[in-house]
Design a protein around this motif. Structure first.
Motif, PDB file in Angstrom:
ATOM      1  N   ASP A  31       0.824  -1.208   0.000  1.00 36.30           N
ATOM      2  CA  ASP A  31       0.000   0.000   0.000  1.00 36.30           C
ATOM      3  C   ASP A  31       0.860   1.262   0.000  1.00 36.30           C
ATOM      4  O   ASP A  31       0.605   2.206  -0.735  1.00 36.30           O
ATOM      5  CB  ASP A  31      -0.927   0.032   1.215  1.00 36.30           C
ATOM      6  N   ARG A  32       1.877   1.262   0.842  1.00 37.05           N
ATOM      7  CA  ARG A  32       2.761   2.440   0.961  1.00 37.05           C
ATOM      8  C   ARG A  32       3.940   2.390   0.004  1.00 37.05           C
ATOM      9  O   ARG A  32       4.663   3.363  -0.136  1.00 37.05           O
ATOM     10  CB  ARG A  32       3.291   2.549   2.387  1.00 37.05           C
ATOM     11  N   GLN A  33       4.180   1.201  -0.579  1.00 34.70           N
ATOM     12  CA  GLN A  33       5.349   0.989  -1.441  1.00 34.70           C
ATOM     13  C   GLN A  33       6.632   1.387  -0.714  1.00 34.70           C
ATOM     14  O   GLN A  33       7.481   2.109  -1.235  1.00 34.70           O
ATOM     15  CB  GLN A  33       5.218   1.754  -2.764  1.00 34.70           C
ATOM     16  N   LYS A  63       4.481 -16.132  13.497  1.00 34.53           N
ATOM     17  CA  LYS A  63       3.724 -15.442  12.454  1.00 34.53           C
ATOM     18  C   LYS A  63       4.337 -15.802  11.106  1.00 34.53           C
ATOM     19  O   LYS A  63       5.559 -15.861  10.972  1.00 34.53           O
ATOM     20  CB  LYS A  63       3.755 -13.926  12.666  1.00 34.53           C
ATOM     21  N   LEU A  64       3.498 -16.037  10.134  1.00 39.75           N
ATOM     22  CA  LEU A  64       3.943 -16.431   8.807  1.00 39.75           C
ATOM     23  C   LEU A  64       4.095 -15.205   7.915  1.00 39.75           C
ATOM     24  O   LEU A  64       3.195 -14.368   7.835  1.00 39.75           O
ATOM     25  CB  LEU A  64       2.927 -17.413   8.217  1.00 39.75           C
ATOM     26  N   TRP A  65       5.271 -15.127   7.254  1.00 40.53           N
ATOM     27  CA  TRP A  65       5.593 -14.006   6.375  1.00 40.53           C
ATOM     28  C   TRP A  65       5.920 -14.530   4.984  1.00 40.53           C
ATOM     29  O   TRP A  65       6.781 -15.395   4.839  1.00 40.53           O
ATOM     30  CB  TRP A  65       6.810 -13.240   6.915  1.00 40.53           C
ATOM     31  N   ALA A  66       5.267 -14.007   3.958  1.00 41.86           N
ATOM     32  CA  ALA A  66       5.534 -14.387   2.573  1.00 41.86           C
ATOM     33  C   ALA A  66       6.719 -13.591   2.042  1.00 41.86           C
ATOM     34  O   ALA A  66       6.811 -12.381   2.280  1.00 41.86           O
ATOM     35  CB  ALA A  66       4.304 -14.127   1.711  1.00 41.86           C
ATOM     36  N   HIS A  67       7.614 -14.261   1.334  1.00 39.98           N
ATOM     37  CA  HIS A  67       8.770 -13.584   0.742  1.00 39.98           C
ATOM     38  C   HIS A  67       8.347 -12.841  -0.523  1.00 39.98           C
ATOM     39  O   HIS A  67       7.616 -13.366  -1.347  1.00 39.98           O
ATOM     40  CB  HIS A  67       9.849 -14.602   0.369  1.00 39.98           C
ATOM     41  N   SER A  87      -1.756 -11.544   2.979  1.00 42.18           N
ATOM     42  CA  SER A  87      -1.907 -10.716   1.782  1.00 42.18           C
ATOM     43  C   SER A  87      -1.260 -11.324   0.536  1.00 42.18           C
ATOM     44  O   SER A  87      -1.454 -10.805  -0.557  1.00 42.18           O
ATOM     45  CB  SER A  87      -1.330  -9.318   2.034  1.00 42.18           C
ATOM     46  N   GLN A  88      -0.494 -12.411   0.693  1.00 40.32           N
ATOM     47  CA  GLN A  88       0.216 -13.006  -0.446  1.00 40.32           C
ATOM     48  C   GLN A  88       0.056 -14.522  -0.528  1.00 40.32           C
ATOM     49  O   GLN A  88       0.821 -15.182  -1.184  1.00 40.32           O
ATOM     50  CB  GLN A  88       1.711 -12.690  -0.348  1.00 40.32           C
ATOM     51  N   MET A  89      -0.918 -15.084   0.165  1.00 40.01           N
ATOM     52  CA  MET A  89      -1.015 -16.541   0.200  1.00 40.01           C
ATOM     53  C   MET A  89      -1.478 -17.113  -1.134  1.00 40.01           C
ATOM     54  O   MET A  89      -2.245 -16.480  -1.849  1.00 40.01           O
ATOM     55  CB  MET A  89      -1.909 -16.999   1.343  1.00 40.01           C
ATOM     56  N   PRO A  90      -0.978 -18.316  -1.468  1.00 43.49           N
ATOM     57  CA  PRO A  90      -1.388 -18.957  -2.722  1.00 43.49           C
ATOM     58  C   PRO A  90      -2.890 -19.268  -2.705  1.00 43.49           C
ATOM     59  O   PRO A  90      -3.426 -19.724  -1.686  1.00 43.49           O
ATOM     60  CB  PRO A  90      -0.560 -20.240  -2.776  1.00 43.49           C
ATOM     61  N   ALA A  91      -3.552 -19.033  -3.803  1.00 46.41           N
ATOM     62  CA  ALA A  91      -5.005 -19.152  -3.875  1.00 46.41           C
ATOM     63  C   ALA A  91      -5.525 -20.551  -3.502  1.00 46.41           C
ATOM     64  O   ALA A  91      -6.472 -20.669  -2.737  1.00 46.41           O
ATOM     65  CB  ALA A  91      -5.478 -18.778  -5.278  1.00 46.41           C
TER      66      ALA A  91
END
Length: 177
Positions: A31-33, A63-67, A87-91
């Motif tokens: 959102d903020r880039q 906590k899980l963090w997507a790369h 916000s980035q999890m595989p569908a």
């Protein structure tokens, strides 16, 4: 031919130099880039650095963090940019991956693999005999898209590093090729 005792003694006497690299996990806001903070700073060997950069996500402090991306500054300061997994999890498998990764509790003194097999609804642990758990072997496995064991082909769909438990979780499904 070398005597085994002599060879062991010679190997024992050799000095080993291990170089450590600085690695920082940085949170990123789409959102903020912009970078929104540092989550963790660790010193790791080259093999571990390679492995950490190859996984799809990292579990830190439960906590899980997507790369999102990796970078290196001046060939020595490494960073992995991450965002909240939600916000980035595989569908297809997103919630099931998070549920399985957060439910695991087995610990290890050295990094090792845990295999999670998709059963159509959730991921369940699949017991596979492991020959070794060297970080470079785990990194090599992270480069593969498929694994064949006893005539069964598995496709890797996602990977998670759990640094606290010293595990690499391989999420996979059975496929016919």
């Amino acid at each position: 031919m070398y005597d085994l005792k002599r060879l062991n003694l010679e190997l024992h006497k050799r000095e080993v130099i291990v170089i450590y690299y600085a690695l920082t996990y940085r949170s990123w806001s789409d959102d903020r880039q912009a970078e929104t903070g540092q989550l963790e700073h660790v010193s790791v060997t080259r093999d571990e650095l390679f492995m950490r950069k190859l996984v799809d996500a990292t579990l830190m402090k439960n906590k899980l963090w997507a790369h999102l991306s990796n970078e290196c500054e001046d060939l020595r300061d490494h960073a992995i940019y991450v965002t909240a997994y939600d916000s980035q999890m595989p569908a297809d498998y997103g919630t099931a991956i998070a549920d399985a990764a957060l439910a695991m509790c087995k610990m290890s003194s050295m990094y090792s693999a845990e295999y999670m097999l998709w059963n159509g609804k959730a991921f369940q642990e699949l017991e596979l005999a492991e020959s070794s758990s060297y970080t470079m072997e785990l990194a090599e496995r992270l480069l593969d898209h498929y694994m064949v064991r006893n005539g069964t082909t598995y496709e890797f769909v996602y990977s998670v590093l759990d640094g606290d438990r010293r595990k690499v979780l391989f999420f996979m499904k059975e496929v016919d090729l």
